[in-house]
Design an enzyme around this catalytic site. Structure first.
Site, PDB file in Angstrom:
ATOM      1  CE  LYS A 118      53.042  54.165 -23.587  1.00 18.82           C
ATOM      2  NZ  LYS A 118      53.120  53.878 -22.153  1.00 18.82           N
ATOM      3  CD  GLU A 202      53.745  56.492 -30.524  1.00 17.98           C
ATOM      4  OE1 GLU A 202      54.075  55.368 -30.131  1.00 17.98           O
ATOM      5  OE2 GLU A 202      52.563  56.903 -30.514  1.00 17.98           O
ATOM      6  CG  HIS A 237      45.310  60.297 -23.101  1.00 17.89           C
ATOM      7  ND1 HIS A 237      45.375  60.249 -24.480  1.00 17.89           N
ATOM      8  CD2 HIS A 237      45.913  61.444 -22.725  1.00 17.89           C
ATOM      9  CE1 HIS A 237      46.008  61.330 -24.919  1.00 17.89           C
ATOM     10  NE2 HIS A 237      46.337  62.073 -23.877  1.00 17.89           N
ATOM     11  NE  ARG A 294      45.930  46.846 -17.191  1.00 17.27           N
ATOM     12  CZ  ARG A 294      44.917  47.452 -17.806  1.00 17.27           C
ATOM     13  NH1 ARG A 294      43.807  46.797 -18.022  1.00 17.27           N
ATOM     14  NH2 ARG A 294      45.025  48.712 -18.212  1.00 17.27           N
TER      15      ARG A 294
END
Length: 495
Positions: A118, A202, A237, A294
């Site tokens: 990330k 973030e 999530h 993917r």
């Protein structure tokens, strides 16, 4: 002539079944792999042959690179499809497959590495002009530095492990005094799950939507998008309900979002199928979240509206063929929904519900698709993801797709394990969902309204199945009105 001599499917469950069926339609033989507890699994029966790869623990079977390569050699396969999960985004495995002289049906190792980090991915996207959430992805990982950066970003902030996914290690922190404990917990979970405790910070976006762009790229310079998917109905999530098109986007915003998805994939030097994920803020601004290198679980909704087989396209691209369509050829038709059916107990904090599947009733009808990895007799174990099946409906309008989904969910039943079926019914019937008024915190916000009543105990289910078998009419007997075998379920009787 077949594109490949044989494809080894390095996965299990519904995605392994899904890949095997497309390969069969393409005339390509397949080899399944299975752990000790999966010997009789549906994906094993769907393939042309199967190879044992180890014990139940995923680390010693489906995550064992050497065992999978040995299985490919034993089966005489010249390509490996990784499905999703397990090693599908593992750069070392992609490299090992190529190093063994086989074809990896997915992007190459360097792409996995670039987008699997990330920290690096945020830097790459910023350089490419793709909007990113304001935050920090620096190399200085000292506690004091991270705290100072959190203060600069502004509370609340989100702590995310730089590697991995699935929500593991993510922590939202609303106050300075809670930051230290949250950072420690995030690092500990990241280290255990991914072997790396580096984090990024973030800005926490309140009530965002999760919207993603499906991309496809070949080896000949063609890179296109296949529109977007709305994935905001989540639990911790983990996506639960997906749809396309997103009810939150105007045509102009959709075009901008999809263009950003293509730019992100181009910056990564992408090949094969992948998904660029964005957060959509309440003001309409969108920000890069991550890229899944993917095939996604929710790819069937894209197939429903575009009429394309993404697995077939993956295989053709991996074989070196150019994409058979240009961007101008991509058009969405109607609306599609997907509901994920899990062996989880919503009444007990969504804990997995292992056990033996006693009975499966799959819905049928116009615009209905049921992708499943289970059948009567299947064992649901604690060793793997509890996803059982995916129910997909299509309609000319969002309203028609929802009505078909509601009816299909009513016609679906799985006995033997506790599932989230009643929760899916509650979500699809909720007024806010039907209006398209939701965000990533929808389930938490409406948890009481979407938590199912207690499911029947195993003893009642077993009695029901036994009664069902006893109720079969004897062809030699005179026809009489038979009792309803499901009455033994009492208050849990299915509607």
């Amino acid at each position: 002539m077949s594109l490949f001599r044989k494809i080894l499917i390095a996965n299990r469950g519904e995605i392994a079944v899904r890949v095997a069926r497309t390969c069969r339609a393409m005339g390509i033989p397949t080899a399944a792999v299975y752990s000790d507890v999966d010997k009789g699994a549906l994906h094993v029966r769907e393939a042309d042959e199967a190879v044992a790869i180890g014990p139940a623990e995923a680390a010693r079977s489906y995550l064992d690179k050497d065992a999978l390569l040995a299985a490919a050699r034993k089966a005489g396969a010249d390509a490996i499809h990784p499905g999703y999960g397990f090693l599908s985004q593992n750069a070392d495995f992609a490299d090992a497959v190529a190093g063994a002289g086989l074809t990896f049906i997915g992007p190459p190792g360097p792409v996995h590495r670039a987008m699997g980090d990330k920290k690096g991915a945020r830097r790459l996207m910023a350089a490419a002009g793709v909007p990113i959430v304001p935050g920090y992805e620096g190399d200085d990982q000292q506690d004091a530095t991270l705290l100072a950066e959190a203060e600069r970003i502004g509370w609340p902030v989100m702590i995310k492990p730089s590697r991995g996914g699935g929500g593991k290690g993510m922590r939202a922190v609303a106050r300075r005094e809670d930051f230290g404990a949250a950072l420690l917990a995030s690092r500990r979970e990241a280290r255990a799950a991914f072997g790396d405790e580096v984090v990024v910070l973030e800005r926490y976006l309140a009530r965002p939507r999760h919207v993603e762009v499906q991309v496809l790229a070949d080896d000949h310079g063609r890179l296109i998008h296949l529109l977007e998917r709305e994935c905001s109905i989540q639990r911790r999530h983990q996506k639960v309900v997906e749809e396309t098109p997103s009810p939150a986007l105007t045509p102009e915003r959709r075009a901008a979002l999809c263009a950003a998805g293509v730019a992100a994939a181009r910056a990564a030097g992408y090949r094969n199928a992948g998904t660029v994920e964005f957060l959509l803020a309440a003001d309409g601004a969108f920000y890069f979240l991550e890229m899944n290198t993917r095939l996604q679980v929710e790819h069937p909704v894209t197939e429903a509206v575009t009429g394309l087989d993404l697995v077939r396209l993956q295989i053709e691209v991996a074989a070196g063929r150019p994409l058979p369509l240009a961007q101008a050829d991509v058009a969405g038709r109607g609306h599609a929904l997907e509901c994920r059916l899990y062996a989880e107990d919503p009444d007990h904090d969504d804990l997995p519900s292992p056990g033996r599947i006693l009975h499966v009733a799959a819905p049928e009808g116009p615009g209905v698709r049921f992708d499943s990895g289970i059948a009567a007799g299947s064992e649901v174990t604690v060793h793997y993801d509890p996803l059982l099946a995916k129910l997909v409906t299509w309609g000319w309008s969002r309203g028609e797709a929802i009505e078909r989904m509601a009816a299909a969910l009513r016609r679906t039943s799985v006995l033997g394990v506790v599932t989230n079926l009643a929760r899916l019914q509650a979500v699809v019937g909720h007024p806010a969902f039907r209006k398209g008024d939701f965000h990533t915190g929808f389930l938490e916000e409406h948890l009481r309204e979407t938590t199912a009543p207690a499911c029947p105990p195993p003893e009642a289910v077993a009695a029901a199945v036994a009664a069902l078998h006893r109720s079969r009419p004897d062809p030699r007997a005179r026809a009489t009105a038979a009792p309803d075998p499901w009455d033994v379920l009492g208050p849990w009787r299915l509607g």
